[in-house]
Structure formats: C-alpha cells, structure tokens
Design an enzyme around this catalytic site. Structure first.
Site, short mmCIF file in Angstrom:
data_model
loop_
_atom_site.label_atom_id
_atom_site.label_comp_id
_atom_site.label_asym_id
_atom_site.label_seq_id
_atom_site.Cartn_x
_atom_site.Cartn_y
_atom_site.Cartn_z
CB THR A 1 -0.73 -0.03 1.35
OG1 THR A 1 -1.67 1.22 1.47
CG2 THR A 1 -0.10 -0.32 2.51
CG ASP A 2 -1.16 5.04 -1.15
OD1 ASP A 2 -1.67 4.12 -0.09
OD2 ASP A 2 -1.56 5.79 -1.55
CD GLU A 3 -3.34 3.67 4.51
OE1 GLU A 3 -3.17 3.80 5.53
OE2 GLU A 3 -4.59 3.25 3.95
CE1 TYR B 1 -3.03 -2.31 5.97
CE2 TYR B 1 -3.34 0.01 5.51
CZ TYR B 1 -3.07 -1.56 5.24
OH TYR B 1 -3.01 -1.60 3.84
CE LYS C 1 0.16 -4.56 3.13
NZ LYS C 1 -0.19 -5.94 2.84
#
Length: 317
Positions: free
Chosen positions: A125-127, A151, A155
């Site tokens: 994810t870009d997060e 979260y 990741k």
C-alpha cells in the site's frame, strides 16, 4: 511451467476482483485461501465454485500448520492479498495486524524458500510511505518508508521482510504498492462504501476533521490488470507503484456521491479527526507505465458511478 496461482485473501475486496479477472481473462488455475474474517465475504467467491480452474481452502496464512494443506502442488506464483487493512481497527488493537500482515507474510516467504512456489508478489500500500504535504510531489518507489499508524507499520514491516528474503536468498519476489482502491464488493466499513450506504439510507455521513484529507483513487479493475502485468513481466526484487491518478479530498468524494444520488449535503456530519490521520496520498506510477506499459483506464467518475450502482443493485445494508 505450472499454470497454478495461489491467491491469499481471495475472499476480500481486491483479491476476489483479481480472481474474477484472472479466471475470465487467462488460462490460470487458482487456489484461493482465506481465513474468512470480517473482511472476507464468502458471497464474493461462491460463484467461482462452478469453475473447474478454481478451488477454495479455508485457512489462515499466519497459521503455518493450517497453511500446509494449500501446498499440495507447485505454484507459478503466490499473490499475497491477505491482510488486516482497516486503520481504525489497527489503532484500537494492533495485534491482529502484526499476526496476519507480518507473521503471515513470513510463512509465505518460507514456502517460496523451500520451493513451493516459483515467485511471490506482495500486495502492499502507498500508506507505507506516510503522508504528503499539499505541495509535495507524489510518492515514488524510492520514497522512504514512514508509516504513521499500526496498519501501515505492519505493511511496511512485511515489505522489509520481502526485501530481506530477496537480498538474502535471491528469491523472485516483487512488491506492488497501490493507492486507495474502490469498486464493487468492498467492505461496508471502508470510506466509499460507507458513504454510499449511508446516503442511500438517508443516514448521517461522518467526515473526519476538516474533510480536506486527500486520497489518490484507483479503480479495482485497473489494479487487477496491473498485478497481472507484474506477474507476467515484473522484475524480481523490484517495487512497482500503482496509482489511479485521481486525487480527491474526502469532502469532494462525499459530495460527488450525494449529488449523483440526489441527496442533501446536510447528511455530512463533521466528527473529530482520526488519530494519526495522514493528510495526503499520491502515487507516481511512471515506473510501471514505462517498464510494463500499464496505465489506469477507468476515470474516477465512471468508476464511482459503477460502484454506486453496484451497491444500489445489491442492496447492501
């Protein structure tokens, strides 16, 4: 070469859409494993059972003993969608995120290490990149990892594990990092489905903070095409950013949905901002375009209308 894929988390939103895409557009056979937690919906996948190229195994990637039942054959690739992914839940309790996103990924890497699969694609994810300022350039594959919630930290940790297995063992591993996905079959607690469902039921729509947090929206079908391209042509050890190129503030998205449904803007209810709420995400997808020829094809308006109509027709409550 084996034409079998192992898809983890295939009962979830992106995973089930990917399986649908692959069964409809390729000759691959697919084994789908999913723990069927709150985010995995059996209704997303039950129609696949009629396809002779598909099978489902109920197991949790974080349980190495249970996972063994899936490795009764050699796979061309593992596509790892399986993840706990809801930020608010991670803030309330990070333990499931550590267990699935890190320990589960480790179990899959060990399976590749002993030859159970030829390669693995880690869906990230870009997060993991953290937050951008209003004037900052979009994230590239070289942006530093700077996660701001449990979260995204889990990741990022999984991504680093994948990188370490590539560097240490020279395994054919690839990481993709996508912007915010939307489309049919997404869990109702996610932003766009929640807005649609609340609007359809004339219920208040909570909007964090000032509503000016920006997300880069990617229609799920475009994401599935990108993963397929990475599967066929991606280079081991590489990271590929997959972005939609559609930056919108949260308030803009809500307004578009309300206007399409002819609902009053008074349904918007400003609420206290989320802890660690990243201000802006944006993805530079130039690398995957240049090297693999991918680009998003679905406009945000068309994708949003498609999504709204799906929730209307399926009467999700």
């Amino acid at each position: 070469m084996s034409k079998h894929l192992l898809v983890t988390g295939g009962a979830g939103f992106i995973g089930s859409n990917f399986i649908e895409y692959m069964l409809g557009n390729t000759s691959y056979s697919i084994t789908n494993i999913d723990a069927l937690t709150y985010a995995g919906d059996i209704d997303n996948i039950k129609h696949f059972n009629q396809n002779s190229k598909y099978r489902f195994i109920h197991c949790d990637i974080s349980n190495s003993t249970s996972l063994k039942q899936a490795f009764d054959r050699e796979y061309k690739a593992i596509i790892n969608f399986a993840a706990e992914s809801h930020v608010d839940r991670s803030i309330e309790n990070a333990h499931p995120f550590i267990n699935t996103n890190i320990n589960g990924t480790l179990n899959l890497l060990n399976a590749v290490l002993v030859g159970k699969a030829k390669k693995m694609i880690q869906i990230s994810t870009d997060e993991v990149y953290g937050s951008l300022g209003h004037e900052d350039l979009p994230f590239t594959e070289h942006s530093p990892l700077a996660p701001n919630n449990p979260y995204s930290a889990s990741k990022a940790s999984a991504d680093l594990l994948v990188r370490s297995f590539y560097k240490t063992y020279q395994l054919p591993l690839i990481i993709t990092r996508c912007s915010n996905n939307y489309g049919p079959k997404q869990h109702r607690e996610k932003f766009i489905p929640k807005v649609i469902i609340n609007a359809l039921n004339d219920q208040k729509i909570p909007l964090y903070g000032d509503g000016q947090n920006v997300r880069d929206w990617l229609f799920v079908d475009d994401h599935c095409r990108a993963i397929h391209m990475v599967l066929e042509h991606g280079e081991p050890g590489e990271v590929y950013n997959i972005g939609g190129g559609h930056e919108r503030t949260n308030k803009e998205v809500i307004t578009l949905i309300l206007d399409y449904l002819n609902k009053k803007h008074q349904l918007i209810e400003y609420v206290e901002d989320r802890k660690g709420h990243d201000r802006r995400y944006a993805i530079n997808w130039g690398k995957i375009h240049k090297e693999l020829g991918w680009k998003p094809q679905v406009t945000f308006r068309d994708g949003l209308i498609n999504t709204i109509e799906w929730y209307k027709n399926n009467k999700i409550q």
